[in-house]
Design a protein around this motif. Structure first.
Motif, mmCIF file in Angstrom:
data_model
loop_
_atom_site.group_PDB
_atom_site.id
_atom_site.type_symbol
_atom_site.label_atom_id
_atom_site.label_comp_id
_atom_site.label_asym_id
_atom_site.label_seq_id
_atom_site.Cartn_x
_atom_site.Cartn_y
_atom_site.Cartn_z
ATOM 1 N N THR A 128 -6.530 4.492 46.844
ATOM 2 C CA THR A 128 -6.519 3.026 46.971
ATOM 3 C C THR A 128 -7.891 2.507 47.406
ATOM 4 O O THR A 128 -8.383 1.503 46.886
ATOM 5 N N THR A 129 -8.507 3.207 48.324
ATOM 6 C CA THR A 129 -9.833 2.817 48.824
ATOM 7 C C THR A 129 -10.844 2.789 47.676
ATOM 8 O O THR A 129 -11.591 1.826 47.501
ATOM 9 N N THR A 141 0.704 1.681 41.993
ATOM 10 C CA THR A 141 2.166 1.797 41.937
ATOM 11 C C THR A 141 2.798 1.686 43.323
ATOM 12 O O THR A 141 3.851 1.080 43.466
ATOM 13 N N GLU A 167 9.765 10.613 49.185
ATOM 14 C CA GLU A 167 10.153 11.180 47.882
ATOM 15 C C GLU A 167 9.692 10.273 46.747
ATOM 16 O O GLU A 167 9.298 9.128 46.979
ATOM 17 N N GLY A 177 -1.768 6.005 41.311
ATOM 18 C CA GLY A 177 -0.372 6.368 41.592
ATOM 19 C C GLY A 177 0.529 6.639 40.402
ATOM 20 O O GLY A 177 1.716 6.874 40.594
ATOM 21 N N ARG A 207 2.814 10.543 38.517
ATOM 22 C CA ARG A 207 2.920 11.487 39.630
ATOM 23 C C ARG A 207 3.346 12.854 39.132
ATOM 24 O O ARG A 207 3.344 13.814 39.889
ATOM 25 N N ARG A 243 -3.830 6.334 59.975
ATOM 26 C CA ARG A 243 -3.585 5.040 59.333
ATOM 27 C C ARG A 243 -2.287 4.403 59.834
ATOM 28 O O ARG A 243 -2.253 3.230 60.165
ATOM 29 N N ARG A 296 5.464 14.071 51.176
ATOM 30 C CA ARG A 296 4.539 13.550 50.155
ATOM 31 C C ARG A 296 3.485 14.593 49.786
ATOM 32 O O ARG A 296 3.160 14.779 48.613
HETATM 33 P P1 AP5 Z 1 -6.091 5.570 50.906
HETATM 34 O O1 AP5 Z 1 -7.214 5.027 50.105
HETATM 35 O O2 AP5 Z 1 -4.951 4.655 51.229
HETATM 36 O O3 AP5 Z 1 -5.551 6.900 50.234
HETATM 37 P P2 AP5 Z 1 -4.472 7.075 49.085
HETATM 38 O O4 AP5 Z 1 -4.882 8.278 48.323
HETATM 39 O O5 AP5 Z 1 -4.290 5.800 48.339
HETATM 40 O O6 AP5 Z 1 -3.210 7.414 50.003
HETATM 41 P P3 AP5 Z 1 -1.735 6.865 50.013
HETATM 42 O O7 AP5 Z 1 -1.090 7.395 51.263
HETATM 43 O O8 AP5 Z 1 -1.671 5.396 49.803
HETATM 44 O O9 AP5 Z 1 -1.176 7.610 48.749
HETATM 45 P P4 AP5 Z 1 0.262 7.875 48.370
HETATM 46 O O10 AP5 Z 1 0.091 8.417 47.013
HETATM 47 O O11 AP5 Z 1 1.046 8.727 49.305
HETATM 48 O O12 AP5 Z 1 0.966 6.418 48.485
HETATM 49 P P5 AP5 Z 1 1.310 5.319 47.435
HETATM 50 O O13 AP5 Z 1 1.212 4.014 48.111
HETATM 51 O O14 AP5 Z 1 0.590 5.511 46.164
HETATM 52 O O15 AP5 Z 1 -6.708 6.190 52.243
HETATM 53 C C1 AP5 Z 1 -5.875 6.712 53.278
HETATM 54 C C2 AP5 Z 1 -6.611 6.582 54.621
HETATM 55 O O16 AP5 Z 1 -7.763 7.410 54.604
HETATM 56 C C3 AP5 Z 1 -7.121 5.160 54.902
HETATM 57 O O17 AP5 Z 1 -6.973 4.909 56.263
HETATM 58 C C4 AP5 Z 1 -8.587 5.205 54.475
HETATM 59 O O18 AP5 Z 1 -9.387 4.286 55.187
HETATM 60 C C5 AP5 Z 1 -8.952 6.635 54.801
HETATM 61 N N1 AP5 Z 1 -9.982 7.175 53.910
HETATM 62 C C6 AP5 Z 1 -10.056 7.026 52.550
HETATM 63 N N2 AP5 Z 1 -11.121 7.684 52.053
HETATM 64 C C7 AP5 Z 1 -11.731 8.266 53.118
HETATM 65 C C8 AP5 Z 1 -12.900 9.083 53.250
HETATM 66 N N3 AP5 Z 1 -13.656 9.447 52.202
HETATM 67 N N4 AP5 Z 1 -13.239 9.505 54.492
HETATM 68 C C9 AP5 Z 1 -12.490 9.154 55.571
HETATM 69 N N5 AP5 Z 1 -11.391 8.366 55.509
HETATM 70 C C10 AP5 Z 1 -11.014 7.939 54.298
HETATM 71 O O19 AP5 Z 1 2.853 5.646 47.120
HETATM 72 C C11 AP5 Z 1 3.830 5.419 48.119
HETATM 73 C C12 AP5 Z 1 5.201 5.840 47.617
HETATM 74 O O20 AP5 Z 1 5.548 5.098 46.437
HETATM 75 C C13 AP5 Z 1 5.340 7.307 47.182
HETATM 76 O O21 AP5 Z 1 5.589 8.149 48.285
HETATM 77 C C14 AP5 Z 1 6.553 7.201 46.237
HETATM 78 O O22 AP5 Z 1 7.757 7.102 46.958
HETATM 79 C C15 AP5 Z 1 6.309 5.889 45.529
HETATM 80 N N6 AP5 Z 1 5.551 6.038 44.282
HETATM 81 C C16 AP5 Z 1 4.278 5.596 44.039
HETATM 82 N N7 AP5 Z 1 3.923 5.893 42.777
HETATM 83 C C17 AP5 Z 1 4.974 6.529 42.216
HETATM 84 C C18 AP5 Z 1 5.222 7.093 40.931
HETATM 85 N N8 AP5 Z 1 4.304 7.067 39.950
HETATM 86 N N9 AP5 Z 1 6.415 7.682 40.722
HETATM 87 C C19 AP5 Z 1 7.371 7.723 41.666
HETATM 88 N N10 AP5 Z 1 7.208 7.213 42.906
HETATM 89 C C20 AP5 Z 1 6.030 6.625 43.172
#
Ligand code: AP5
Length: 180
Positions: free
Chosen positions: A14-15, A31, A57, A85, A88, A120, A133
């Motif tokens: 996301t970042t 997503t 999940e 996202g 997956r 976070r 996850r």
């Molecule tokens: P961030 O940028 O938010 O990382 P991210 O990879 O986006 O992590 P997420 O936890 O958002 O990913 P996710 O895939 O679990 O969740 P999502 O919302 O997609 O950074 C995280 C932290 O690290 C921040 O504090 C940032 O500042 C820090 N950071 C970043 N880069 C850094 C660096 N270089 N150095 C230091 N710090 C850093 O999905 C949520 C839920 O939605 C899933 O669990 C699932 O239930 C559902 N879902 C989403 N997509 C699908 C799909 N396609 N199919 C089925 N279910 C889905």
């Protein structure tokens, strides 16, 4: 340009999506954010989504694919997009394939992912949901990387570098490939 960012939870998808979308002036499709919006309210769907996401999940493949398809088919995505996202897993691509030009893999360890997510503290950043996850996405990531390595250009980035360094390396790569 149609770009996919993949990596473990907390890898910075996301970042970096925000930075790249601004830099290339293309739409971000996130997503997790779309599903969190759908999970608001009291409808049975919203309640079901909240339960699944709180556990860490995956939401149903076909349902998620349909949401992404509808978003990507909108007018503002015609000149390109960056997806955070989806997919997956390889199965989701059978329902909808965005035909990516480039896959950017943000490579971080599970330990680093845990550290970042605990710091976070989003509502699904509980110890159990983080473990789930990382397990689910880690397993699926291997198959996705194998699949994309045969079909699409894959850029492997050390996601443990600083946010600015990761952005610099990805942007340099994208620009070098889009000069002509
Ligand atoms: P961030 O940028 O938010 O990382 P991210 O990879 O986006 O992590 P997420 O936890 O958002 O990913 P996710 O895939 O679990 O969740 P999502 O919302 O997609 O950074 C995280 C932290 O690290 C921040 O504090 C940032 O500042 C820090 N950071 C970043 N880069 C850094 C660096 N270089 N150095 C230091 N710090 C850093 O999905 C949520 C839920 O939605 C899933 O669990 C699932 O239930 C559902 N879902 C989403 N997509 C699908 C799909 N396609 N199919 C089925 N279910 C889905």
């Amino acid at each position: 340009m149609r770009i996919l960012l993949i990596g473990l939870p907390g890898s910075g998808k996301t970042t970096q999506a925000l930075k790249i979308s601004k830099d290339l002036n293309i739409v971000e499709v996130k997503t997790g954010e779309i599903l969190r919006e759908l999970a608001k309210g009291d409808s049975p769907l919203a309640q079901q989504l909240r339960e699944i996401m709180a556990k860490g999940e995956l939401v149903d493949d076909q349902f998620t694919a349909q949401i992404v398809k509808e978003r990507i088919e909108q007018e503002d995505c015609k000149r390109g997009f960056i997806v955070d996202g989806y997919p997956r897993n390889v199965e989701q691509l059978k329902f909808f394939d965005p035909n990516f030009d480039l896959v950017i893999y943000l490579n971080i360890s599970a330990e680093e992912a845990k550290k970042r997510l605990i710091a976070r503290g989003r509502s699904d950043d509980t110890p159990d949901a983080i473990e789930t996850r990382i397990k689910i996405q880690g397993d699926n990531l291997k198959a996705l990387l194998e699949y994309f390595s045969e079909t699409t250009k894959v850029l492997n980035i050390d996601g443990e570098k600083s946010i600015n360094q990761v952005a610099k390396e990805t942007e340099e790569y994208i620009k070098s490939g889009t000069k002509d």
